[in-house]
Design an enzyme around this catalytic site. Structure first.
Site, short mmCIF file in Angstrom:
data_model
loop_
_atom_site.label_atom_id
_atom_site.label_comp_id
_atom_site.label_asym_id
_atom_site.label_seq_id
_atom_site.Cartn_x
_atom_site.Cartn_y
_atom_site.Cartn_z
N LYS A 10 0.87 -1.19 0.00
CA LYS A 10 0.00 0.00 0.00
C LYS A 10 0.90 1.23 0.00
O LYS A 10 1.89 1.28 0.74
CB LYS A 10 -0.88 -0.01 1.25
N THR A 55 -3.95 -5.40 0.51
CA THR A 55 -3.31 -4.09 0.73
C THR A 55 -4.17 -3.25 1.67
O THR A 55 -3.65 -2.42 2.42
CB THR A 55 -3.03 -3.35 -0.59
N HIS A 251 20.50 26.11 -11.04
CA HIS A 251 21.32 27.21 -11.58
C HIS A 251 20.68 28.58 -11.36
O HIS A 251 19.49 28.78 -11.61
CB HIS A 251 21.55 27.00 -13.08
O1 URC Z 1 29.63 21.74 -9.92
C1 URC Z 1 29.34 21.52 -11.11
N1 URC Z 1 29.49 20.26 -11.61
C2 URC Z 1 29.20 19.94 -12.91
O2 URC Z 1 29.34 18.77 -13.34
C3 URC Z 1 28.73 20.99 -13.73
N2 URC Z 1 28.35 21.06 -15.02
C4 URC Z 1 27.98 22.34 -15.27
O3 URC Z 1 27.54 22.77 -16.39
N3 URC Z 1 28.13 23.10 -14.16
C5 URC Z 1 28.61 22.29 -13.19
N4 URC Z 1 28.90 22.52 -11.88
#
Ligand code: URC
Length: 290
Positions: A10, A55, A251
């Site tokens: 479950k 379940t 990023h």
């Molecule tokens: O710390 C990072 N590792 C990566 O493998 C990677 N690849 C990337 O484009 N930026 C980063 N930064």
């Protein structure tokens, strides 16, 4: 044709549990998954359900065991009690795996005072547990954290990688480092307190990610920082035998607003995808590889 493998369980049995210590209440919210390995091939092959633990029965057992835990317990202790109950009660079950995700409810502090029965949902990530127990009384316990978002505004860079005709990423020695950490660690033996071990590993992971409050610590890549974090957890907690970490590289892209000549480490484009994905498992030398 052959039935190669089968299991049934479950998923996401949602549970709230209050323990009343006079006027001070304790509260947890858990989402519990059960999964059974059992001698039930005849259900798949012949349509015969004899001996099957439904379940729905597994779901009912989650609430039954919660009621039985009349003292405040950790999600690990609850998972162990549930797995043992299922294995011991039902003849055909050979192995039970119980997975739990704990919602980060934290006791409210108002004007410096801890509230007796008020909780706020924190942002400290979900505590996770996976316990398995077999008919031969083999117990495996791992704990973890899911979705702990962390960010530092400097002390991170990335240089020295392949630069070729497909590369547009510039070298940098000053960037934002952000991730949503998912970690799990396996215990070689149960610690004296699962709650203390959880807090210890969490603090070790965060300490290695951020470094000291004044100055921090430089990260040359997510990969290096991930290894340092796992190492800190293993160094800090003797009963942990291996640590698995997943760290998406979320990023923040340098931005040069229209009025500016150059990026000055102040304005970024925030993104959620695409993101890098860095994962590794780190174990003690003497830990058998799985
Ligand atoms: O710390 C990072 N590792 C990566 O493998 C990677 N690849 C990337 O484009 N930026 C980063 N930064």
């Amino acid at each position: 044709m052959a039935l190669v493998a089968h299991q049934h369980g479950k998923t996401r049995v949602r549970l709230g549990r209050v323990w009343r210590d006079e006027l001070t209440h304790h509260f947890v919210e858990w989402s519990v998954d059960t999964m059974l390995l059992s001698d039930m091939a005849h259900a798949y092959l012949e349509g015969d359900n004899a001996g099957m633990t439904a379940t729905d029965t597994q779901k009912n057992t989650v609430y039954y065991i919660a009621k039985q835990c009349d003292e405040k317990c950790s999600p690990e202790e609850f998972a162990i009690a549930l797995a043992k109950h299922l294995v011991d009660k039902y003849e055909k079950i050979s192995k039970v795996t119980v997975s739990i995700e704990e919602t980060p409810w934290e006791r409210l502090t108002l004007n410096g005072a801890a509230h007796q029965h008020g909780f706020v949902c924190g942002s400290s990530g979900y505590r996770t547990v996976e316990v398995s127990y077999t008919k031969d009384a083999e117990l495996a316990i791992s704990s973890g954290i899911k979705g702990l978002k962390v960010l530092k505004t400097t002390q991170s860079g990335f240089v020295g990688y392949v630069h070729d005709e497909f590369t547009t990423l510039p070298d940098t020695t000053d960037r934002i480092l952000a991730t949503s950490l998912t970690a799990s660690w396996a215990y070689s033996s149960p610690p004296p307190s699962f709650d203390d071990a959880y807090q210890g590993v969490r603090a070790a992971l965060l300490g290695a990610f951020f470094g000291p409050p004044e100055g921090g610590v430089y990260s040359p890549s997510v990969q290096f920082t991930l290894y340092q974090m796992a190492k800190a957890a293993l160094d800090g907690e003797e009963c942990v035998k291996s640590v698995k970490l997943r760290m998406p590289n979320i990023h923040f892209l340098p931005c040069k607003p229209v009025t500016c000549e150059a990026f000055e480490n102040d304005v970024y484009v925030a993104t959620s995808e695409p993101h890098g994905d860095i994962e590794a498992t780190v174990a003690r030398e003497d830990c058998p590889r799985e």
